[in-house]
Enzyme design. Sequence first.
Site, PDB file in Angstrom:
ATOM      1  N   GLU A  20       5.764   0.529   3.173  1.00  0.00           N
ATOM      2  CA  GLU A  20       4.683  -0.492   3.163  1.00  0.00           C
ATOM      3  C   GLU A  20       3.291   0.127   3.045  1.00  0.00           C
ATOM      4  O   GLU A  20       2.328  -0.391   3.603  1.00  0.00           O
ATOM      5  CB  GLU A  20       4.752  -1.337   4.458  1.00  0.00           C
ATOM      6  CG  GLU A  20       5.970  -2.229   4.541  1.00  0.00           C
ATOM      7  CD  GLU A  20       5.839  -3.472   3.668  1.00  0.00           C
ATOM      8  OE1 GLU A  20       4.872  -4.219   3.827  1.00  0.00           O
ATOM      9  OE2 GLU A  20       6.703  -3.677   2.796  1.00  0.00           O
TER      10      GLU A  20
ATOM     11  N   THR B 239       4.518   0.393  -4.391  1.00  0.00           N
ATOM     12  CA  THR B 239       4.802  -0.558  -5.479  1.00  0.00           C
ATOM     13  C   THR B 239       3.510  -0.994  -6.172  1.00  0.00           C
ATOM     14  O   THR B 239       3.460  -1.086  -7.404  1.00  0.00           O
ATOM     15  CB  THR B 239       5.544  -1.798  -4.914  1.00  0.00           C
ATOM     16  OG1 THR B 239       6.696  -1.352  -4.215  1.00  0.00           O
ATOM     17  CG2 THR B 239       5.965  -2.737  -6.029  1.00  0.00           C
ATOM     18  N   VAL B 240       2.481  -1.236  -5.384  1.00  0.00           N
ATOM     19  CA  VAL B 240       1.206  -1.684  -5.959  1.00  0.00           C
ATOM     20  C   VAL B 240       0.620  -0.587  -6.866  1.00  0.00           C
ATOM     21  O   VAL B 240       0.153  -0.872  -7.978  1.00  0.00           O
ATOM     22  CB  VAL B 240       0.219  -2.066  -4.827  1.00  0.00           C
ATOM     23  CG1 VAL B 240      -1.179  -2.251  -5.353  1.00  0.00           C
ATOM     24  CG2 VAL B 240       0.691  -3.335  -4.138  1.00  0.00           C
TER      25      VAL B 240
ATOM     26  N   LYS C 263      13.175   1.458  -9.896  1.00  0.00           N
ATOM     27  CA  LYS C 263      13.235   1.497  -8.430  1.00  0.00           C
ATOM     28  C   LYS C 263      14.706   1.758  -8.151  1.00  0.00           C
ATOM     29  O   LYS C 263      15.512   0.817  -8.054  1.00  0.00           O
ATOM     30  CB  LYS C 263      12.765   0.162  -7.843  1.00  0.00           C
ATOM     31  CG  LYS C 263      13.020  -0.004  -6.362  1.00  0.00           C
ATOM     32  CD  LYS C 263      11.907   0.505  -5.489  1.00  0.00           C
ATOM     33  CE  LYS C 263      12.272   0.389  -4.004  1.00  0.00           C
ATOM     34  NZ  LYS C 263      11.175   0.858  -3.129  1.00  0.00           N
TER      35      LYS C 263
ATOM     36  N   ASP D 183      10.507  -5.275  -5.237  1.00  0.00           N
ATOM     37  CA  ASP D 183       9.804  -4.160  -5.883  1.00  0.00           C
ATOM     38  C   ASP D 183      10.149  -4.087  -7.370  1.00  0.00           C
ATOM     39  O   ASP D 183       9.264  -3.920  -8.219  1.00  0.00           O
ATOM     40  CB  ASP D 183      10.150  -2.829  -5.211  1.00  0.00           C
ATOM     41  CG  ASP D 183       9.447  -2.672  -3.874  1.00  0.00           C
ATOM     42  OD1 ASP D 183       8.742  -3.614  -3.454  1.00  0.00           O
ATOM     43  OD2 ASP D 183       9.599  -1.606  -3.251  1.00  0.00           O
TER      44      ASP D 183
ATOM     45  N   GLU E 240       9.769   4.547  -8.538  1.00  0.00           N
ATOM     46  CA  GLU E 240       9.309   4.361  -7.152  1.00  0.00           C
ATOM     47  C   GLU E 240      10.414   4.736  -6.171  1.00  0.00           C
ATOM     48  O   GLU E 240      11.557   4.299  -6.308  1.00  0.00           O
ATOM     49  CB  GLU E 240       8.893   2.898  -6.894  1.00  0.00           C
ATOM     50  CG  GLU E 240       8.379   2.747  -5.453  1.00  0.00           C
ATOM     51  CD  GLU E 240       8.183   1.309  -4.985  1.00  0.00           C
ATOM     52  OE1 GLU E 240       8.044   0.398  -5.823  1.00  0.00           O
ATOM     53  OE2 GLU E 240       8.162   1.108  -3.754  1.00  0.00           O
TER      54      GLU E 240
ATOM     55  N   GLY F  48      10.834   4.076   0.951  1.00  0.00           N
ATOM     56  CA  GLY F  48      10.205   4.610   2.167  1.00  0.00           C
ATOM     57  C   GLY F  48       9.421   5.873   1.849  1.00  0.00           C
ATOM     58  O   GLY F  48       8.738   5.944   0.828  1.00  0.00           O
TER      59      GLY F  48
HETATM   60  N1  LIG Z   1      -4.844  -2.086  -2.243  1.00  0.00           N
HETATM   61  C1  LIG Z   1      -4.186  -3.155  -1.793  1.00  0.00           C
HETATM   62  N2  LIG Z   1      -4.802  -4.361  -1.720  1.00  0.00           N
HETATM   63  C2  LIG Z   1      -4.158  -5.446  -1.256  1.00  0.00           C
HETATM   64  N3  LIG Z   1      -2.894  -5.447  -0.842  1.00  0.00           N
HETATM   65  C3  LIG Z   1      -2.219  -4.286  -0.886  1.00  0.00           C
HETATM   66  C4  LIG Z   1      -2.824  -3.092  -1.370  1.00  0.00           C
HETATM   67  N4  LIG Z   1      -1.905  -2.107  -1.302  1.00  0.00           N
HETATM   68  C5  LIG Z   1      -0.787  -2.658  -0.797  1.00  0.00           C
HETATM   69  N5  LIG Z   1      -0.963  -3.960  -0.536  1.00  0.00           N
HETATM   70  C6  LIG Z   1       0.006  -4.891   0.053  1.00  0.00           C
HETATM   71  O1  LIG Z   1       0.636  -4.221   1.148  1.00  0.00           O
HETATM   72  C7  LIG Z   1       2.024  -4.489   1.179  1.00  0.00           C
HETATM   73  C8  LIG Z   1       2.781  -3.182   1.023  1.00  0.00           C
HETATM   74  O2  LIG Z   1       2.523  -2.652  -0.281  1.00  0.00           O
HETATM   75  P1  LIG Z   1       3.707  -2.137  -1.189  1.00  0.00           P
HETATM   76  O3  LIG Z   1       4.782  -3.163  -1.274  1.00  0.00           O
HETATM   77  O4  LIG Z   1       3.118  -1.668  -2.464  1.00  0.00           O
HETATM   78  O5  LIG Z   1       4.207  -0.917  -0.280  1.00  0.00           O
HETATM   79  P2  LIG Z   1       5.450   0.039  -0.545  1.00  0.00           P
HETATM   80  O6  LIG Z   1       5.053   1.378  -0.077  1.00  0.00           O
HETATM   81  O7  LIG Z   1       5.922  -0.097  -1.938  1.00  0.00           O
HETATM   82  O8  LIG Z   1       6.537  -0.579   0.458  1.00  0.00           O
HETATM   83  P3  LIG Z   1       8.124  -0.308   0.448  1.00  0.00           P
HETATM   84  O9  LIG Z   1       8.321   0.890   1.326  1.00  0.00           O
HETATM   85  O10 LIG Z   1       8.678  -1.573   1.066  1.00  0.00           O
HETATM   86  O11 LIG Z   1       8.570  -0.104  -0.954  1.00  0.00           O
HETATM   87  C9  LIG Z   1       2.286  -5.484   0.060  1.00  0.00           C
HETATM   88  O12 LIG Z   1       2.237  -6.791   0.585  1.00  0.00           O
HETATM   89  C10 LIG Z   1       1.126  -5.263  -0.903  1.00  0.00           C
HETATM   90  O13 LIG Z   1       0.807  -6.404  -1.656  1.00  0.00           O
HETATM   91 MG   LIG Z   2       7.726  -0.706  -2.636  1.00  0.00          MG
END
Ligand SMILES: Nc1ncnc2c1ncn2[C@@H]1O[C@H](COP(=O)(O)OP(=O)(O)OP(=O)(O)O)[C@@H](O)[C@H]1O
Ligand SMILES: [Mg+2]
Length: 230
Positions: free
Chosen positions: A13, A17-18, A38, A47, A108, A111
């Site tokens: 989190e 993904t973003v 992914k 994702d 991607e 974790g």
């Molecule tokens: N820069 C940002 N601005 C706004 N929201 C963000 C930003 N970065 C991440 N988020 C939000 O934070 C949450 C976690 O981001 P993301 O899903 O990209 O994390 P992740 O590392 O891919 O998680 P996972 O381990 O579940 O794959 C999501 O709801 C995403 O929309």
């Molecule tokens: Mg992710």
Amino acid sequence: MAHGIFITGTGTEIGKTVIAGGLAAALKHARTNVGVMKPISTGDIADAQFLKHAAHVDDELAAINPIYLRHPLAPSVAARIENREIDLSCIETGFAALQQKYDFVIVEGVGGIAVPLRDDFLVAHLIHQLRLPVLIVAAAGLGTLNHTLLTVAFAQRFGLQIAGIVLNRHIPEAAGLAEATNPVEIEKLTDIPVIGVVPYEKRLDTAQPDPAFLADFMNQHIAWRKLGIL
Ligand SMILES: Nc1ncnc2c1ncn2[C@@H]1O[C@H](COP(=O)(O)OP(=O)(O)OP(=O)(O)O)[C@@H](O)[C@H]1O
Ligand SMILES: [Mg+2]
């Protein structure tokens, strides 16, 4: 330009993904033939859906995300509960197919880098097997020095090539002193370029942000050229 990149993070989190979707959208916008993967998801396949949307590719979700485990746990643990064994060869085959089809493939992780896929096979082993450079996504604020240094040290122990670090403000908090000082400190302590600091942006915190906006926003905040991309 490398043939792809593996996006890992200092934890779950954190914004993998973003950032992965942002890079995909930016490359697509620049007319690069880019694919996304992914390999393993647990809990849901959001994702893969996000990445497919951002990269605007026509691949089946099963090609982007060959392994799905129902329980939102580390893959090795979810697999044990579900009485399954993670088929690592299907990740290699799936990745090879995407490499054939695309000039650049963004993968991607799941974790952080030490997350077990099997008891004896971690995300770091997978990165090694796919022979991809790594981009580390870390939080922008307080606490990130420790998490980033640990992730870098772990990656180096596996002989991985770390291409860069992105600091991402994944939660709606004000940018404090830690965020202002972290980029210079991290570069000094790791000798790895911090290629961007991404602010929190409400319009990104959604299942399917507008890819043009996503590309624009990431291009504004991340110097992809420091990776030799864009
Ligand atoms: N820069 C940002 N601005 C706004 N929201 C963000 C930003 N970065 C991440 N988020 C939000 O934070 C949450 C976690 O981001 P993301 O899903 O990209 O994390 P992740 O590392 O891919 O998680 P996972 O381990 O579940 O794959 C999501 O709801 C995403 O929309
Ligand atoms: Mg992710």
